[in-house]
Design a protein around this motif. Structure first.
Motif, PDB file in Angstrom:
ATOM      1  N   UNK A  30       0.858  -1.210   0.001  1.00 43.79           N
ATOM      2  CA  UNK A  30       0.044   0.135  -0.080  1.00 43.79           C
ATOM      3  C   UNK A  30       0.981   1.245  -0.077  1.00 43.79           C
ATOM      4  N   UNK A  31       1.987   1.139   0.900  1.00 48.89           N
ATOM      5  CA  UNK A  31       2.836   2.306   0.875  1.00 48.89           C
ATOM      6  C   UNK A  31       3.718   1.872  -0.389  1.00 48.89           C
ATOM      7  N   UNK A  32       3.760   2.501  -1.319  1.00 49.19           N
ATOM      8  CA  UNK A  32       4.633   1.973  -2.632  1.00 49.19           C
ATOM      9  C   UNK A  32       6.066   1.867  -2.197  1.00 49.19           C
ATOM     10  N   UNK A  33       6.761   2.864  -1.625  1.00 49.38           N
ATOM     11  CA  UNK A  33       8.121   2.802  -1.425  1.00 49.38           C
ATOM     12  C   UNK A  33       8.758   1.659  -0.598  1.00 49.38           C
ATOM     13  N   UNK A  49      -2.065  -4.127  -7.102  1.00 46.98           N
ATOM     14  CA  UNK A  49      -1.893  -5.596  -6.524  1.00 46.98           C
ATOM     15  C   UNK A  49      -2.280  -6.514  -7.921  1.00 46.98           C
ATOM     16  N   UNK A  50      -3.423  -6.035  -8.760  1.00 48.39           N
ATOM     17  CA  UNK A  50      -3.638  -6.930  -9.876  1.00 48.39           C
ATOM     18  C   UNK A  50      -2.474  -7.257 -10.830  1.00 48.39           C
ATOM     19  N   UNK A  51      -1.666  -6.131 -10.924  1.00 46.30           N
ATOM     20  CA  UNK A  51      -0.451  -6.527 -11.938  1.00 46.30           C
ATOM     21  C   UNK A  51       0.689  -7.242 -11.068  1.00 46.30           C
ATOM     22  N   UNK A  52       0.561  -7.028  -9.810  1.00 43.16           N
ATOM     23  CA  UNK A  52       1.798  -7.633  -8.955  1.00 43.16           C
ATOM     24  C   UNK A  52       1.476  -9.361  -9.051  1.00 43.16           C
ATOM     25  N   UNK A  53       0.288  -9.748  -9.273  1.00 44.38           N
ATOM     26  CA  UNK A  53       0.094 -11.320  -9.098  1.00 44.38           C
ATOM     27  C   UNK A  53      -0.093 -11.809 -10.512  1.00 44.38           C
ATOM     28  N   UNK A  54      -0.042 -10.949 -11.473  1.00 42.23           N
ATOM     29  CA  UNK A  54      -0.017 -11.702 -12.705  1.00 42.23           C
ATOM     30  C   UNK A  54       1.110 -12.612 -13.006  1.00 42.23           C
ATOM     31  N   UNK A  55       0.693 -13.971 -13.363  1.00 42.65           N
ATOM     32  CA  UNK A  55       1.797 -14.751 -13.606  1.00 42.65           C
ATOM     33  C   UNK A  55       2.070 -15.670 -12.465  1.00 42.65           C
ATOM     34  N   UNK A  76      -6.649  -7.656  -6.318  1.00 42.52           N
ATOM     35  CA  UNK A  76      -5.860  -8.511  -7.002  1.00 42.52           C
ATOM     36  C   UNK A  76      -6.601  -9.502  -7.866  1.00 42.52           C
ATOM     37  N   UNK A  77      -7.876  -9.713  -7.707  1.00 40.35           N
ATOM     38  CA  UNK A  77      -8.615 -10.633  -8.464  1.00 40.35           C
ATOM     39  C   UNK A  77      -8.440 -10.649  -9.893  1.00 40.35           C
ATOM     40  N   UNK A  78      -8.537  -9.343 -10.634  1.00 40.83           N
ATOM     41  CA  UNK A  78      -8.398  -9.381 -12.087  1.00 40.83           C
ATOM     42  C   UNK A  78      -7.259  -9.806 -12.668  1.00 40.83           C
ATOM     43  N   UNK A  79      -6.022  -9.989 -11.682  1.00 40.02           N
ATOM     44  CA  UNK A  79      -4.733 -10.491 -12.237  1.00 40.02           C
ATOM     45  C   UNK A  79      -4.495 -12.003 -11.707  1.00 40.02           C
ATOM     46  N   UNK A  80      -5.505 -12.614 -11.002  1.00 44.48           N
ATOM     47  CA  UNK A  80      -4.996 -13.840 -10.542  1.00 44.48           C
ATOM     48  C   UNK A  80      -5.147 -14.806 -11.787  1.00 44.48           C
TER      49      UNK A  80
END
Length: 283
Positions: A30-33, A49-55, A76-80
């Motif tokens: 949540x805190x990107x840094x 989060x969605x991009x982070x979980x792709x693949x 995150x769901x859209x990227x799972x």
């Protein structure tokens, strides 16, 4: 590919340990840094989060509470990817863990609640304890992976949410212990006993070693052969309270214990072993 959502002190060191073992890890926080800082260790940070979980075949989570877990997983769901495994290390309620297990199974994913007794140093070193319960086939499949992240995996059986309850039980002890130590140090200071003198006492006398026998005695249900009568323990507790009053300090935990002792003395347990004050909790 592994994804890690929540890269604070604990999550960040989990990520570093995974990378050291040759894993490719995608991260979000949540805190990107806090996520981008891990790129120096070899992680790949994402803004959502969605991009982070792709693949990612498995996703680890270390967040704050039920609400944050639900919120982040929804993001995150859209990227799972289909069939992804969600391994949640967050300390949550029993109800939340059970509901998420059922919900994500219905969505076609595996959700496994794996709370931990580990600090940041443990996460980096792969030491400490992970707790798990629920579907034993799923646990058997992932137990060796989890064991690689910690010193020991404690499996509490097939009941969903049991691991969450065990984590809360352990944390309750830690909170109670720390509250009791705060009272102890407050009382000691009011009587002119220094912190170093308290440390000397506990360096030589380790009350923690009494815990297994104390737990066994409290759970045994036999209190009629006392090693310390409740009346005498209550007398000493009053000495604590009197000394604190004379020293002009306030205690928090000990007054509550004194009140509990008074209840059991009023019920006729004054001559019993003082561990009788845990009778209602174990009977």
């Amino acid at each position: 590919m592994i994804a890690f959502l929540g890269t604070g002190l604990l999550g960040g060191n989990f990520v570093r340990a995974l990378i050291k073992k040759g894993n490719e890890v995608q991260v979000w926080n949540r805190t990107a840094a806090k996520a981008t800082a891990l790129e120096a260790d070899g992680a790949k940070a994402f803004e959502n989060a969605a991009d982070a979980v792709k693949g990612a075949a498995r996703i680890h989570i270390t967040l704050k509470d039920d609400a944050s877990v639900n919120e982040v997983l929804a993001q995150a769901l859209p990227g799972l990817q289909p069939g992804a495994v969600i391994i949640d290390h967050t300390t949550t309620s029993i109800e939340g863990a059970v509901e998420r297990t059922q919900h994500w199974q219905q969505q076609g994913f595996t959700y496994l609640h794996v709370p931990v007794f580990m600090g940041p140093a443990n996460a980096l070193e792969g030491t400490g304890f992970m707790l798990v319960s629920g579907n034993q086939e799923v646990i058997q499949q992932w137990e060796s992976t989890l064991a690689g992240m910690t010193g020991k995996v404690l499996n509490f059986g097939p009941e969903e949410g049991k691991a969450a309850g065990m984590k809360l039980t352990g944390n309750a002890f830690l909170v109670t212990l720390t509250g009791g130590l705060a009272d102890t140090l407050t009382l000691a200071k009011s009587m002119g006993v220094s912190l170093s003198e308290v440390a000397t006492l506990f360096d030589n006398w380790n009350p923690g070693a009494l815990l297994p026998a104390r737990l066994q005695r409290m759970g045994g249900g036999k209190y009629d052969t006392p090693s310390w009568e409740l009346n005498m323990a209550r007398k000493d507790t009053q000495l604590f309270l009197d000394a604190a009053q004379q020293g002009g300090v306030n205690l928090t935990v000990i007054p509550a214990v004194a009140a509990l002792m008074d209840q059991f003395i009023a019920r006729g347990h004054g001559n019993n072993d003082w561990t009788v004050i845990g009778k209602d909790a174990v009977s």
